[in-house]
Design a protein around this motif. Sequence first.
Motif, PDB file in Angstrom:
ATOM      1  N   MET A   1      -0.033  -7.184  -2.283  1.00 25.10           N
ATOM      2  CA  MET A   1       1.145  -6.365  -1.153  1.00 25.10           C
ATOM      3  C   MET A   1       2.112  -5.614  -1.825  1.00 25.10           C
ATOM      4  SD  MET A   1       4.273  -7.752   1.307  1.00 25.10           S
ATOM      5  CE  MET A   1       4.638  -9.248  -0.238  1.00 25.10           C
ATOM      6  N   ALA A   2       1.380  -4.520  -2.325  1.00 25.46           N
ATOM      7  CA  ALA A   2       2.380  -2.818  -2.427  1.00 25.46           C
ATOM      8  C   ALA A   2       4.194  -3.020  -1.545  1.00 25.46           C
ATOM      9  CB  ALA A   2       1.787  -1.543  -2.410  1.00 25.46           C
ATOM     10  N   LEU A  67       8.408  -0.459   3.364  1.00 25.43           N
ATOM     11  CA  LEU A  67       7.618  -0.033   3.261  1.00 25.43           C
ATOM     12  C   LEU A  67       6.481  -1.011   2.360  1.00 25.43           C
ATOM     13  CD1 LEU A  67       9.005   2.893   2.314  1.00 25.43           C
ATOM     14  CD2 LEU A  67       6.808   3.108   4.614  1.00 25.43           C
ATOM     15  N   THR A  68       5.551  -1.909   3.607  1.00 29.53           N
ATOM     16  CA  THR A  68       5.142  -2.635   2.864  1.00 29.53           C
ATOM     17  C   THR A  68       3.154  -2.501   2.809  1.00 29.53           C
ATOM     18  OG1 THR A  68       6.771  -4.162   3.257  1.00 29.53           O
ATOM     19  CG2 THR A  68       4.581  -5.076   2.523  1.00 29.53           C
ATOM     20  N   GLU A  69       2.365  -1.923   1.916  1.00 27.11           N
ATOM     21  CA  GLU A  69       0.888  -2.511   2.230  1.00 27.11           C
ATOM     22  C   GLU A  69       0.629  -3.768   2.643  1.00 27.11           C
ATOM     23  OE1 GLU A  69      -2.923   0.044   0.313  1.00 27.11           O
ATOM     24  OE2 GLU A  69      -1.060   0.153  -0.581  1.00 27.11           O
ATOM     25  N   GLU A  70      -0.038  -4.287   3.005  1.00 25.89           N
ATOM     26  CA  GLU A  70      -0.452  -5.647   3.226  1.00 25.89           C
ATOM     27  C   GLU A  70      -2.113  -5.448   3.652  1.00 25.89           C
ATOM     28  OE1 GLU A  70       1.791  -8.577   5.708  1.00 25.89           O
ATOM     29  OE2 GLU A  70       2.904  -7.680   5.500  1.00 25.89           O
ATOM     30  N   GLU A  71      -3.298  -6.564   3.762  1.00 25.51           N
ATOM     31  CA  GLU A  71      -4.297  -6.339   3.093  1.00 25.51           C
ATOM     32  C   GLU A  71      -4.872  -5.538   5.135  1.00 25.51           C
ATOM     33  OE1 GLU A  71      -8.109  -9.434   3.719  1.00 25.51           O
ATOM     34  OE2 GLU A  71      -7.353  -9.697   2.470  1.00 25.51           O
ATOM     35  N   SER A 142       5.056  -1.915  12.569  1.00 21.35           N
ATOM     36  CA  SER A 142       3.915  -2.312  11.750  1.00 21.35           C
ATOM     37  C   SER A 142       2.837  -1.968  12.841  1.00 21.35           C
ATOM     38  CB  SER A 142       3.256  -3.684  11.591  1.00 21.35           C
ATOM     39  OG  SER A 142       3.166  -3.958  12.518  1.00 21.35           O
ATOM     40  N   TRP A 143       1.713  -1.267  11.827  1.00 15.20           N
ATOM     41  CA  TRP A 143       0.169  -0.600  11.906  1.00 15.20           C
ATOM     42  C   TRP A 143      -0.993  -1.180  12.082  1.00 15.20           C
ATOM     43  CZ3 TRP A 143       4.802   1.890  11.157  1.00 15.20           C
ATOM     44  CH2 TRP A 143       5.256   2.900  11.851  1.00 15.20           C
ATOM     45  N   PRO A 144      -2.292  -1.218  12.245  1.00 15.35           N
ATOM     46  CA  PRO A 144      -3.026  -1.869  11.219  1.00 15.35           C
ATOM     47  C   PRO A 144      -3.730  -0.678  10.498  1.00 15.35           C
ATOM     48  CG  PRO A 144      -3.842  -1.107  13.871  1.00 15.35           C
ATOM     49  CD  PRO A 144      -2.844  -0.621  13.489  1.00 15.35           C
TER      50      PRO A 144
END
Length: 152
Positions: A1-2, A67-71, A142-144
């Motif tokens: 997770m970035a 801002l979080t990038e998940e899978e 959040s967005w896909p």
Amino acid sequence: MATVELRFSAQPEHVRTARLVAAAVARRAGVDEAVLDEVRLAVGEACSRAVGLHRSNDVMTPIRVVLTEEEKTFSIEVGDEVPGAGVAAADAVGVPGARAAAPAEDFDDADGEDEMGLAVIRGLVDDVEVSAGEDGGTIRMSWPVSSADVLS
């Protein structure tokens, strides 16, 4: 997770920077190009709302954008630190103008503007959570994201 965290003083001119950073990180995370304008607009509305709350309540702490990038998702949290909203998180979710529970004299921004900003955000983003409490408020959106397998 970035994760990327941005903090800025409550000045309207910094909202543009937050929008640009959000769009760049969303693109890198894999958010569909067609949705990037919605990301920009939603972040702009949320940041403008936070700036307005800070300025009208003489709060000097910075606005926080995470801002979080998940899978499978990309999320953005915009937080203000306007104290004393007095709204339980459960009451705030899905309620435009959730800070209306606070005494009106504590907030110089018009309830109509606050409700309009939240309505715009809800129109742009399918997954939105609004929470407010004694330590401030947060708008989480959040967005896909497209997986690398789909793009191949």
